[in-house]
Design a protein around this motif. Structure first.
Motif, mmCIF file in Angstrom:
data_model
loop_
_atom_site.group_PDB
_atom_site.id
_atom_site.type_symbol
_atom_site.label_atom_id
_atom_site.label_comp_id
_atom_site.label_asym_id
_atom_site.label_seq_id
_atom_site.Cartn_x
_atom_site.Cartn_y
_atom_site.Cartn_z
ATOM 1 N N PHE A 203 0.833 -1.205 0.000
ATOM 2 C CA PHE A 203 0.000 0.000 0.000
ATOM 3 C C PHE A 203 0.876 1.268 0.000
ATOM 4 N N PHE A 204 1.912 1.264 0.833
ATOM 5 C CA PHE A 204 2.758 2.460 0.947
ATOM 6 C C PHE A 204 3.818 2.547 -0.144
ATOM 7 N N ASP A 205 4.031 1.446 -0.846
ATOM 8 C CA ASP A 205 5.163 1.345 -1.771
ATOM 9 C C ASP A 205 5.190 2.470 -2.811
ATOM 10 N N LYS A 206 6.304 3.174 -2.886
ATOM 11 C CA LYS A 206 6.532 4.160 -3.948
ATOM 12 C C LYS A 206 8.021 4.470 -3.951
ATOM 13 N N PRO A 207 8.561 4.982 -5.066
ATOM 14 C CA PRO A 207 9.999 5.252 -5.081
ATOM 15 C C PRO A 207 10.361 6.218 -3.957
ATOM 16 N N GLY A 208 11.454 5.904 -3.275
ATOM 17 C CA GLY A 208 11.934 6.785 -2.207
ATOM 18 C C GLY A 208 11.162 6.655 -0.904
ATOM 19 N N LEU A 209 10.387 5.570 -0.757
ATOM 20 C CA LEU A 209 9.635 5.373 0.498
ATOM 21 C C LEU A 209 10.593 5.338 1.691
ATOM 22 N N LYS A 210 10.251 6.141 2.722
ATOM 23 C CA LYS A 210 11.076 6.145 3.944
ATOM 24 C C LYS A 210 10.254 5.599 5.101
ATOM 25 N N VAL A 211 10.862 4.705 5.858
ATOM 26 C CA VAL A 211 10.150 4.100 6.985
ATOM 27 C C VAL A 211 11.014 4.207 8.244
ATOM 28 N N ALA A 212 10.425 4.685 9.326
ATOM 29 C CA ALA A 212 11.169 4.769 10.588
ATOM 30 C C ALA A 212 11.008 3.454 11.352
ATOM 31 N N VAL A 213 12.136 2.885 11.766
ATOM 32 C CA VAL A 213 12.140 1.561 12.391
ATOM 33 C C VAL A 213 13.047 1.569 13.616
ATOM 34 N N GLU A 214 12.580 0.904 14.664
ATOM 35 C CA GLU A 214 13.437 0.760 15.847
ATOM 36 C C GLU A 214 14.647 -0.082 15.462
ATOM 37 N N GLN A 215 15.774 0.189 16.099
ATOM 38 C CA GLN A 215 16.979 -0.631 15.872
ATOM 39 C C GLN A 215 17.428 -1.164 17.210
ATOM 40 N N PRO A 216 17.389 -2.470 17.427
ATOM 41 C CA PRO A 216 17.008 -3.523 16.498
ATOM 42 C C PRO A 216 15.495 -3.625 16.326
ATOM 43 N N SER A 217 15.095 -4.402 15.317
ATOM 44 C CA SER A 217 13.665 -4.611 15.062
ATOM 45 C C SER A 217 13.445 -6.033 14.540
ATOM 46 N N TYR A 218 12.199 -6.348 14.272
ATOM 47 C CA TYR A 218 11.812 -7.683 13.801
ATOM 48 C C TYR A 218 12.524 -7.980 12.463
ATOM 49 N N SER A 219 13.296 -9.054 12.453
ATOM 50 C CA SER A 219 14.182 -9.309 11.308
ATOM 51 C C SER A 219 13.434 -9.470 9.983
ATOM 52 N N GLN A 220 12.296 -10.135 10.019
ATOM 53 C CA GLN A 220 11.585 -10.357 8.746
ATOM 54 C C GLN A 220 10.906 -9.082 8.253
ATOM 55 N N PHE A 221 10.754 -8.106 9.128
ATOM 56 C CA PHE A 221 10.245 -6.819 8.648
ATOM 57 C C PHE A 221 11.382 -6.052 7.970
ATOM 58 N N ILE A 222 12.566 -6.148 8.547
ATOM 59 C CA ILE A 222 13.742 -5.499 7.924
ATOM 60 C C ILE A 222 13.960 -6.102 6.531
ATOM 61 N N ASN A 223 13.821 -7.424 6.439
ATOM 62 C CA ASN A 223 13.982 -8.082 5.131
ATOM 63 C C ASN A 223 12.927 -7.615 4.132
ATOM 64 N N LEU A 224 11.718 -7.430 4.625
ATOM 65 C CA LEU A 224 10.625 -6.977 3.762
ATOM 66 C C LEU A 224 10.901 -5.544 3.265
ATOM 67 N N LEU A 225 11.378 -4.703 4.164
ATOM 68 C CA LEU A 225 11.699 -3.317 3.764
ATOM 69 C C LEU A 225 12.779 -3.317 2.691
ATOM 70 N N ASP A 226 13.740 -4.201 2.866
ATOM 71 C CA ASP A 226 14.813 -4.318 1.882
ATOM 72 C C ASP A 226 14.227 -4.775 0.539
ATOM 73 N N PHE A 227 13.303 -5.722 0.591
ATOM 74 C CA PHE A 227 12.687 -6.248 -0.634
ATOM 75 C C PHE A 227 11.947 -5.147 -1.399
ATOM 76 N N TYR A 228 11.261 -4.288 -0.656
ATOM 77 C CA TYR A 228 10.512 -3.192 -1.298
ATOM 78 C C TYR A 228 11.403 -1.974 -1.574
ATOM 79 N N GLN A 229 12.687 -2.117 -1.310
ATOM 80 C CA GLN A 229 13.672 -1.055 -1.535
ATOM 81 C C GLN A 229 13.305 0.234 -0.789
ATOM 82 N N ALA A 230 12.737 0.045 0.409
ATOM 83 C CA ALA A 230 12.396 1.211 1.225
ATOM 84 C C ALA A 230 13.661 1.707 1.920
ATOM 85 N N GLN A 231 13.683 2.987 2.203
ATOM 86 C CA GLN A 231 14.817 3.561 2.922
ATOM 87 C C GLN A 231 14.523 3.454 4.418
ATOM 88 N N VAL A 232 15.418 2.808 5.152
ATOM 89 C CA VAL A 232 15.182 2.615 6.589
ATOM 90 C C VAL A 232 15.784 3.766 7.381
#
Ligand code: PMP
Length: 488
Positions: A203-232
């Motif tokens: 739903f949120f996917d678009k070029p240059g999507l930025k997402v704020a994430v706690e560090q550390p965070s849920y690993s499979q969510f980090i993988n998903l963000l990477d897959f959608y090429q979101a900026q963490v």
């Protein structure tokens, strides 16, 4: 005449025997392309079987592509693609690497098989799902049976994209116990929270999507963000959550589309944030119009002290998308979770869900509904609390007893997870994990939970699949390794 032998005593139906033998003759080249099969009347007479039996065999041979026939005429063996009997050297004509968008997990083993460095029983602190030994299989089997008897085939049809309505209505009532007020239109069932997160990213996917994430965070969510090429945009976590002044600055400077948080029993840290922290975080999201994704994956697993209400319970301005799941208290394999959010948000997510997988598994959803309304769920939860309270107490006691004080370990008030962070980088994380493996314990590498490379080793411990004795033994082994590296 074609020689076919039928065994009328066999358990294999006669028409199948005819099919097997004719296919065998065609595959073996005894019957060649263009050869006629005997007329069904003749073959029936020859074998002493009903003509309809031969007719059925011929129809199946035709459907399997062995023959062709025109109405009223003979069946004829047809030219077919050669079967891939000898596949030759392995490999595909297509170069699959780099053909499209790839998950960072490509090439990694997707099934867990640790290196066997230890001769004996490995204590596995990795799995984050309820212990199979505690799963209420019999009660659930009854529920599954009841709903199938009562609702039958309708549960095996495609379902409503939003999910099985009685379960959504149940969740409306159930969430009220956690202070969350939503209507049935504000809930969609999903195939677990992992799918919920994926739908949100679609739903949120678009070029240059930025997402704020706690560090550390849920690993499979980090993988998903990477897959959608979101900026963490990472927000370092302390013992009480992220630094809210920093969250404020990041919201102003980076304008992320949303912030993903786990207020209870954070994965991987195991910590929970305070009521005051949750209120202030929500206020920041409202002020900067940043959507808050609240992952309530273990909402019900508080077993020390009073539960703190989820952020969604205070969400009067509808900025929170709340995720729930049955995976951490019941059965992860059933794949049932839910999203509770503003009605307009839910209808956008449902429209995406419709094109992604149509709808969820109605049978699982209906059986869970039955399980919940029959009172089994509450009893099961009490049992889990009793069991995991003991396990967590055993873990915390063993930490005090065996783990050098210099190592920081979280003190969870529920859930299954603890996090250990080393004081410095005198040893590499991979080397440390290798040593632990050699001592007979398996843990989750800390690096998995970060989007950036970390220098100070850390690891996650899950007590989900271990009883008190196993936990104590595992901690003793960990303590031995850590004392060797860092001293007592
Ligand atoms: N969120 C968190 C924090 C999790 O740990 C997990 C599972 N490990 C999920 C979501 C996904 O759970 P599921 O898809 O099984 O509901």
């Amino acid at each position: 005449m074609i020689l076919i032998k039928i065994d009328k005593q066999s358990t294999v139906p006669v028409f199948r025997q005819i099919i097997h033998q004719l296919a065998f003759l065609i595959d073996g080249g005894v019957l060649k392309v263009g050869d006629r099969l005997p007329a069904s009347r003749m073959l029936a007479a020859q074998l002493g079987v009903n003509r309809a039996t031969v007719y059925r065999a011929y129809e199946e041979l035709w459907a399997a592509g062995y023959t062709e026939s025109r109405p009223g005429s003979y069946s004829v063996v047809r030219a077919r693609m050669t079967m891939n009997v000898d596949p030759g050297p392995p490999g595909s004509l297509i170069d699959w690497a780099g053909i499209g968008r790839e998950s960072r997990l490509v090439g990694q083993s997707l099934t867990f098989a640790g290196r066997k460095l230890f001769q004996g029983e490995i204590i596995n602190f990795r799995p984050l799902s309820p212990d199979s030994r505690l799963m209420p299989v019999d009660d659930f089997r009854k529920c599954m049976h009841d709903v199938l008897v009562k609702e039958g085939a309708s549960l095996l049809q495609y379902g409503d994209t939003f999910g099985y309505r009685p379960l959504r209505e149940f969740l409306v009532r159930h969430l009220q116990k956690h202070g969350i007020q939503v209507s049935v239109d504000e809930i969609m069932l999903t195939n677990g929270s992992q799918q919920s997160l994926d739908l949100i990213l679609r739903f949120f996917d678009k070029p240059g999507l930025k997402v704020a994430v706690e560090q550390p965070s849920y690993s499979q969510f980090i993988n998903l963000l990477d897959f959608y090429q979101a900026q963490v945009v990472g927000l370092p976590m302390g013992e009480n959550g992220a630094d809210l002044a920093e969250v404020d600055r990041i919201f102003v400077r980076e304008k992320p589309a949303f912030f993903y948080t786990m207020p209870n029993f954070h994965n991987p840290l195991g910590i929970s944030t305070s009521q005051e922290y949750r209120e202030r975080l929500l206020k920041l999201c409202e002020t900067h119009r940043v959507v808050l994704i609240e992952d309530g994956f273990e909402e019900e697993m508080k077993f020390f002290g009073k539960a703190i209400l989820p952020i969604k319970s205070m969400d009067s301005k509808q900025v929170v998308i709340y995720l729930g799941t049955f995976s951490k208290v019941l059965f992860p394999g059933l794949r049932v979770g839910w999203i509770a959010a503003d009605k307009a948000c839910i209808s956008h997510l449902a429209a995406i869900r419709q094109i992604v997988d149509h709808s969820g598994n109605q049978l699982s959803q209906a059986a869970i509904y039955k399980y919940c309304i029959s009172g089994y769920y509450d009893l099961h939860l009490k049992r889990l609390h009793r069991e995991y309270r003991k396990r967590m107490q055993a873990a915390l006691k063993a930490v005090r007893e065996f783990i050098p004080e210099i190592i920081r370990c979280t003190k969870p008030s529920g859930g299954y997870l603890l996090w250990m962070k080393m004081p410095d980088d005198r040893i590499e994380e991979s080397v440390l994990l290798e040593k632990l493996s050699g001592a007979g314990v398996s843990v989750s590498p800390g690096q998995l939970f970060f989007s950036e490379k970390q220098t100070i080793p850390a690891f996650r411990l899950s007590i989900a699949h271990l009883d008190e004795t196993e936990i104590r033994l595992g901690m003793e082994r960990i303590g031995r390794v850590l004392s060797e590296v860092y001293g007592r």
